[in-house]
Design an enzyme around this catalytic site. Structure first.
Site, PDB file in Angstrom:
ATOM      1  N   SER A 144       0.811  -1.220   0.000  1.00 19.42           N
ATOM      2  CA  SER A 144       0.000   0.000   0.000  1.00 19.42           C
ATOM      3  C   SER A 144       0.842   1.267   0.000  1.00 19.42           C
ATOM      4  O   SER A 144       0.424   2.284  -0.562  1.00 19.42           O
ATOM      5  CB  SER A 144      -0.933  -0.004   1.217  1.00 19.42           C
ATOM      6  OG  SER A 144      -1.808  -1.107   1.188  1.00 19.42           O
ATOM      7  N   HIS A 180       0.035   3.435   4.644  1.00 14.22           N
ATOM      8  CA  HIS A 180      -0.784   4.103   3.618  1.00 14.22           C
ATOM      9  C   HIS A 180      -0.540   5.613   3.641  1.00 14.22           C
ATOM     10  O   HIS A 180      -0.382   6.245   2.590  1.00 14.22           O
ATOM     11  CB  HIS A 180      -2.267   3.836   3.867  1.00 14.22           C
ATOM     12  CG  HIS A 180      -2.652   2.390   3.830  1.00 14.22           C
ATOM     13  ND1 HIS A 180      -2.247   1.479   4.776  1.00 14.22           N
ATOM     14  CD2 HIS A 180      -3.427   1.698   2.943  1.00 14.22           C
ATOM     15  CE1 HIS A 180      -2.744   0.290   4.496  1.00 14.22           C
ATOM     16  NE2 HIS A 180      -3.461   0.391   3.387  1.00 14.22           N
TER      17      HIS A 180
END
Length: 406
Positions: free
Chosen positions: A280, A345
Site C-alpha cells: 500500500s 498508507h
C-alpha cells in the site's frame, strides 16, 4: 559547434530520417534529400547570431520548413512550427532542432513551445483515424496521463514499447506468486495474517526484527489476505502501468520505492509495536501523485469520465484504508502482537503528494534541473535519516514494550 555546413547537413539528414517511423517509411529504397547544405547553413550573416553560428533566424527557419516540411512527420512539423513562433528573440538554436529530431527536449526548448505566440493548429490526436490496436493503446495512455496536447503528440510519436512497462508488472507478478506460495503453505487465502506462521516469513516488517534492513522494503510482497492483495493489485496495475509507459521505469520506480520505504519508516516511528505487510505504501504514492496531477491540470486532462473515475479511485483507496484501520484495531489472533499497521498508507500518500507530483509534472524533463524536486528529495532524505536514528535510539530510551519475535 563546427561551422562546416556539409557536416551539419549530414547530421540533420540523419536526424530527420532516423527520428520518426513516418519519415523512415517514406525513405524506403531511396535517400531523402532533406535539407541541402546551402539551406541548412546559409552563409548569409543576417541568418546567424554574430557571435555563434549555432543559431538561425526564425524567418529563414520558417522558409525551410515551408520548403521541406512535407518530408517530416506531421507531429514533429507542428512542434517545429510552434518552436519557430515561440522564439521572440528571432533566433532558433540548431541544438534545439537536433534535440527535437532525436526525441530529446531541453528546458529552454519546452519553454519556447509553451510560450509560443499561437497554439498548435493541427488536428487533435484523438481525431486521428486508421490507428492500429497498439497505437490506440498508446493514444489512450497519453490522454490518461498527460495534460498538454503537444506532450501527448510527442509521446504518441516517440513511444515504441521498447522497453515495455516491466517494473510494475514484475512487482505485481512477484506479489501474486508470494501470496499463492504462502496461501498453500498456510492453507488459507483470506486473512492469512490470522495464521500463527504468517509473521515467521523473512519478508514482513516486525519491530523486533527491525535490524534486518531488507524488511523495510520486502514487506510489500506479503499481504493479509486475498482482499488486501486484490485492491492493491488493481490500483497498482490500472495506475502504475500507464504511468510507467509515459514516465519510464526509473521515475516510477523512484516514487514507488520512496513510498514503500516511507511507509515502513512511518510505522516504526508512529506505531512502534505493529508489523507491516502489503504494497500500500508504494501504491498510494503512485495513485496520490496521479490524482494530484489530474486535479492540478484539470482543464488540460482530456481523459473520459475523469470526475467519475477519480471518485472511484478515491472510493477504492478509502475502502482499502478503512479495511486496514479496522484490522489494526481488531483483536489480534495471537496477542500480544498487534495486527499490521495502517500508517504505511499515509506515508505513501505524503510521498505521492510531494515527490511524486514533481516527477509526474515534469514529463521528459530532467529532474536534476528542477529545484522543487531537490527540495522534496532533501526533505525526504532528512526524514529517512531521522527515522533511522529513531529506530536506533528511541525504542530503548522510551522503553517500548515490543511483542515477542515471531
Amino acid at each position: 559547434m563546427e561551422k562546416s555546413s556539409p557536416r551539419m547537413a549530414g547530421v540533420t539528414r540523419e536526424a530527420l530520417v532516423n527520428s520518426s517511423p513516418a519519415v523512415a517509411s517514406n525513405a524506403e529504397g531511396e535517400e531523402i534529400e532533406v535539407l541541402e547544405s546551402t539551406d541548412v547553413l546559409p552563409v548569409a550573416p543576417e541568418d546567424y547570431d554574430p557571435e555563434n553560428s549555432g543559431f538561425i533566424s526564425t524567418e529563414r527557419f520558417r522558409d525551410l520548413l515551408a520548403t521541406h516540411g512535407s518530408e517530416l512527420d506531421p507531429h514533429k512539423l507542428e512542434v517545429l512550427l510552434a518552436l519557430a513562433d515561440g522564439n521572440a528573440d528571432g533566433k532558433i538554436c540548431y541544438q534545439d532542432f537536433v534535440n527535437l529530431m532525436s526525441n530529446k527536449r531541453s528546458n529552454s526548448f519546452r519553454r519556447a513551445i509553451l510560450q509560443g505566440s499561437r497554439q498548435l493548429k493541427g488536428c487533435s490526436l484523438r481525431d486521428e483515424a486508421g490507428l492500429g490496436l497498439s497505437q490506440r493503446l498508446v493514444r489512450h495512455v497519453a490522454y490518461e496521463t498527460l495534460p498538454r496536447e503537444v506532450d501527448r503528440k510527442w509521446y504518441f510519436d516517440s513511444y515504441t514499447f521498447c522497453p515495455p512497462p516491466w517494473l510494475i508488472l514484475t512487482i505485481t507478478i512477484a506479489e501474486v506468486a508470494v501470496f499463492m506460495y504462502y496461501g498453500l503453505q498456510l492453507d488459507r487465502l483470506v486473512l492469512q495474517v490470522s495464521s500463527p506462521s504468517f509473521l515467521k516469513s523473512p519478508l514482513p516488517y516486525h519491530p523486533q526484527l527491525r535490524v534486518q534492513a531488507w524488511r523495510y522494503l520486502s514487506y510489500i510482497f506479503m499481504h493479509t489476505g486475498i482482499e488486501h492483495l486484490s485492491l492493491n493489485m488493481a490500483m497498482q496495475l490500472l495506475v502504475g502501468v500507464p504511468l510507467e509507459m509515459v514516465h519510464g521505469a526509473l521515475r516510477i520506480g523512484l516514487v514507488y520505492v520512496c513510498g514503500v520505504l516511507a511507509g515502513s519508516l512511518a510505522v516504526s516511528v508512529t506505531d512502534m509495536t505493529a508489523p507491516v505487510v502489503g504494497s500500500s505504501g508504494g501504491v498510494y504514492a503512485l495513485v496520490s501523485a496521479h490524482l494530484a496531477n489530474v486535479v492540478m491540470n484539470w482543464s488540460g486532462m482530456k481523459c473520459q469520465f475523469k470526475l467519475f473515475r477519480m471518485a472511484m479511485a478515491l472510493v477504492c483507496m478509502s475502502v482499502e484504508f478503512g479495511r486496514a484501520v479496522w484490522l489494526r484495531f481488531y483483536p489480534p489472533a495471537f496477542p500480544p502482537c498487534p495486527n499490521p499497521s495502517f500508517v504505511a498508507h499515509l506515508g505513501g500518500v505524503v510521498v505521492g503528494l510531494t515527490l511524486g507530483v514533481v516527477v509526474l509534472q515534469n514529463y521528459e524533463q530532467r529532474l536534476q534541473e528542477q529545484s522543487l524536486f531537490w527540495i522534496f528529495f532533501c526533505v525526504y532524505t532528512l526524514f529517512v535519516l531521522c527515522a533511522v536514528f529513531w529506530n536506533i535510539f528511541a525504542y530503548s530510551l522510551l522503553d517500548v514494550r515490543l511483542p515477542p519475535p515471531p
